[in-house]
Write a protein that holds these residues in place. Structure first.
Motif, mmCIF file in Angstrom:
data_model
loop_
_atom_site.group_PDB
_atom_site.id
_atom_site.type_symbol
_atom_site.label_atom_id
_atom_site.label_comp_id
_atom_site.label_asym_id
_atom_site.label_seq_id
_atom_site.Cartn_x
_atom_site.Cartn_y
_atom_site.Cartn_z
ATOM 1 N N PRO A 180 1.007 -1.465 0.077
ATOM 2 C CA PRO A 180 0.118 0.014 -0.336
ATOM 3 C C PRO A 180 1.088 1.260 0.464
ATOM 4 C CG PRO A 180 -0.907 -1.730 1.298
ATOM 5 C CD PRO A 180 0.172 -2.262 1.071
ATOM 6 N N LEU A 181 2.012 1.371 0.467
ATOM 7 C CA LEU A 181 3.000 2.144 0.591
ATOM 8 C C LEU A 181 3.420 2.810 -0.482
ATOM 9 C CD1 LEU A 181 5.103 4.410 2.171
ATOM 10 C CD2 LEU A 181 6.215 3.045 2.719
ATOM 11 N N PHE A 182 3.501 1.450 -1.550
ATOM 12 C CA PHE A 182 4.812 2.293 -2.644
ATOM 13 C C PHE A 182 3.450 1.791 -4.036
ATOM 14 C CE2 PHE A 182 8.156 -0.541 -0.338
ATOM 15 C CZ PHE A 182 8.806 0.338 -0.245
ATOM 16 N N ASN A 183 2.573 1.394 -3.944
ATOM 17 C CA ASN A 183 1.770 1.230 -5.195
ATOM 18 C C ASN A 183 1.592 2.768 -5.866
ATOM 19 O OD1 ASN A 183 1.125 -1.140 -5.334
ATOM 20 N ND2 ASN A 183 -0.979 -1.060 -5.207
ATOM 21 N N PRO A 184 0.813 4.128 -4.964
ATOM 22 C CA PRO A 184 1.046 5.371 -5.194
ATOM 23 C C PRO A 184 2.297 5.609 -5.606
ATOM 24 C CG PRO A 184 0.506 5.083 -3.087
ATOM 25 C CD PRO A 184 1.128 3.937 -3.452
ATOM 26 N N LEU A 185 3.897 5.028 -5.372
ATOM 27 C CA LEU A 185 4.676 5.798 -5.887
ATOM 28 C C LEU A 185 5.057 5.081 -7.302
ATOM 29 C CD1 LEU A 185 7.173 5.470 -2.390
ATOM 30 C CD2 LEU A 185 6.010 7.442 -3.847
ATOM 31 N N ILE A 186 4.458 3.742 -7.432
ATOM 32 C CA ILE A 186 4.560 2.991 -8.549
ATOM 33 C C ILE A 186 3.786 3.514 -9.670
ATOM 34 C CG2 ILE A 186 4.512 0.808 -9.636
ATOM 35 C CD1 ILE A 186 5.154 -0.758 -6.515
ATOM 36 N N TYR A 187 2.177 3.542 -9.125
ATOM 37 C CA TYR A 187 1.580 3.895 -10.124
ATOM 38 C C TYR A 187 2.031 6.011 -10.746
ATOM 39 C CZ TYR A 187 -0.625 0.022 -10.583
ATOM 40 O OH TYR A 187 -0.905 -2.012 -10.101
ATOM 41 N N THR A 188 2.497 6.605 -9.941
ATOM 42 C CA THR A 188 2.338 7.545 -10.037
ATOM 43 C C THR A 188 3.615 7.856 -10.950
ATOM 44 O OG1 THR A 188 1.456 8.905 -8.153
ATOM 45 C CG2 THR A 188 3.101 10.020 -9.122
ATOM 46 N N LEU A 189 5.241 7.513 -10.545
ATOM 47 C CA LEU A 189 6.200 8.040 -10.916
ATOM 48 C C LEU A 189 6.308 7.118 -12.329
ATOM 49 C CD1 LEU A 189 8.880 7.063 -8.357
ATOM 50 C CD2 LEU A 189 8.151 9.378 -8.854
ATOM 51 N N GLY A 190 5.464 6.187 -12.452
ATOM 52 C CA GLY A 190 5.700 4.712 -13.810
ATOM 53 C C GLY A 190 4.234 5.437 -14.521
ATOM 54 N N ASN A 191 3.805 6.666 -14.363
ATOM 55 C CA ASN A 191 2.457 7.227 -15.416
ATOM 56 C C ASN A 191 2.523 8.381 -16.060
ATOM 57 O OD1 ASN A 191 -0.075 7.532 -15.824
ATOM 58 N ND2 ASN A 191 -0.284 5.213 -16.062
ATOM 59 N N ALA A 192 2.736 8.172 -16.807
ATOM 60 C CA ALA A 192 3.019 10.091 -17.739
ATOM 61 C C ALA A 192 1.525 10.589 -17.339
ATOM 62 C CB ALA A 192 3.761 9.382 -19.018
ATOM 63 N N GLU A 193 0.454 10.020 -18.086
ATOM 64 C CA GLU A 193 -1.142 10.504 -17.366
ATOM 65 C C GLU A 193 -1.584 10.928 -16.378
ATOM 66 O OE1 GLU A 193 -3.534 7.425 -19.459
ATOM 67 O OE2 GLU A 193 -3.573 9.124 -21.425
ATOM 68 N N VAL A 194 -0.536 10.160 -15.435
ATOM 69 C CA VAL A 194 -0.391 10.613 -13.930
ATOM 70 C C VAL A 194 -0.538 11.547 -13.421
ATOM 71 C CG1 VAL A 194 -1.066 9.566 -11.801
ATOM 72 C CG2 VAL A 194 -1.859 8.300 -13.616
#
Length: 310
Positions: free
Chosen positions: A278-292
């Motif tokens: 739960p801690l890493f998911n926001p980082l993973i989906y934010t840093l790896g996603n240009a649209e986000v």
């Protein structure tokens, strides 16, 4: 003769019994939990306020962030509070509630990760039919089925645990109530119960993981017909999901697909999927996603613009 349940509360040993280390646990995991709430809330607000993030992928990401926060909340607050206590106890009913909520939100996260993989398969391999297949109605039905599956799974776990008698030992060598530590305390033969529990949790973990592997194998097969630029763009949208899957399913499969045995490393491995994911998911989906990332920039610019005008 049926044994009575004489246990009214359990003693949780936590991650450590050393007073100094318990204070370190309190500080570190309080920071981690606040990071989980902040990161997932940021994802939730960004998706809700951005018109550019209206695709099914972000519908599922929104729900993943909500249930990540709920999943960690079923464990982290009590774990943090218990680190300040000399002897941490949890009542029998609270223990059962924790088992139910933990498995409910945990299985819900598994089902959402599977749905996200299905969404990526349809988007990459059947782009012309994507909006038809993954319509808002279909996504809503899939989420409802995920909720139903999670209710059935967690209810079955609770039913099996409640069928066991607890008549004496009440010390749980863990930082939360879970199935394997509870089975060790039962005053009866737990072979059949353990088999059913492992079949339930193990089947969900293993079958879901195999479905994820299959979906990405099909995606790789489809990408053979794409251009180099198309392959790069398609893979970039999948890499963050693959990382999240590995982080979550690796520890889960290790813990829930084996017989009734416990190891000293179990508590630290559990930290990976109860707090780490739960801690890493926001980082993973934010840093790896240009649209986000672009949506986040727009959100912050809107927040700062009124201040600039004053």
């Amino acid at each position: 003769m049926q044994l009575k349940n004489n246990v009214t509360e359990f003693i949780l040993l936590g991650l450590t019994q050393d007073p100094v280390r318990k204070k370190i646990v309190f500080v570190i995991f309080l920071i981690f939990y606040l990071g989980i709430l902040l990161g997932n809330t940021l994802i939730i607000v960004t998706i809700k306020t951005s018109s550019a993030l209206g695709s099914p992928m972000y519908f599922f990401l929104f729900h993943l962030s909500v249930y990540d926060a709920c999943f960690s909340t079923s464990i982290a607050p009590r774990m943090i509070a218990d680190a300040l206590l000399k002897n941490a106890t949890i009542s029998f009913s609270e223990c059962m509630i924790q088992v139910f909520t933990f498995h409910f939100f945990g299985s819900l996260e598994i089902f959402i990760l599977v749905l996200m993989a299905v969404d990526r398969y349809v988007a990459i391999c059947k782009p012309l039919h994507y909006t038809t297949i993954m319509s808002h109605r279909v996504c809503g039905v899939l989420m409802s089925l995920a909720w139903l599956g999670s209710c059935v799974h967690s209810s079955a776990q609770i039913f099996l645990v409640l069928s066991l008698p607890f008549c004496g030992p009440n010390v749980i060598d863990h930082y939360f109530c879970d199935l394997q530590p509870l089975l060790k305390l039962a005053c009866a033969d737990t072979y059949v119960t353990n088999f059913l529990l492992v079949s339930n949790s193990g089947a969900i973990c293993t079958v879901s993981f195999l479905m994820l592997v299959l979906s990405y194998a099909l995606i790789l097969h489809c990408l053979r017909n794409h251009s180099a630029e198309g392959r790069k763009k398609a893979l970039s949208t999948c890499i963050s999901h693959i990382i999240a899957v590995v982080l979550f399913f690796g520890p889960c499969i290790f813990i829930y697909t084996r017989p009734a045995t416990t190891f000293s490393m179990d508590k630290m491995i559990a930290v990976f999927y109860t707090i780490g994911t739960p801690l890493f998911n926001p980082l993973i989906y934010t840093l790896g996603n240009a649209e986000v990332k672009n949506a986040l920039r727009m959100l912050w610019s809107k927040k700062l613009m009124p201040d600039d005008k004053r």
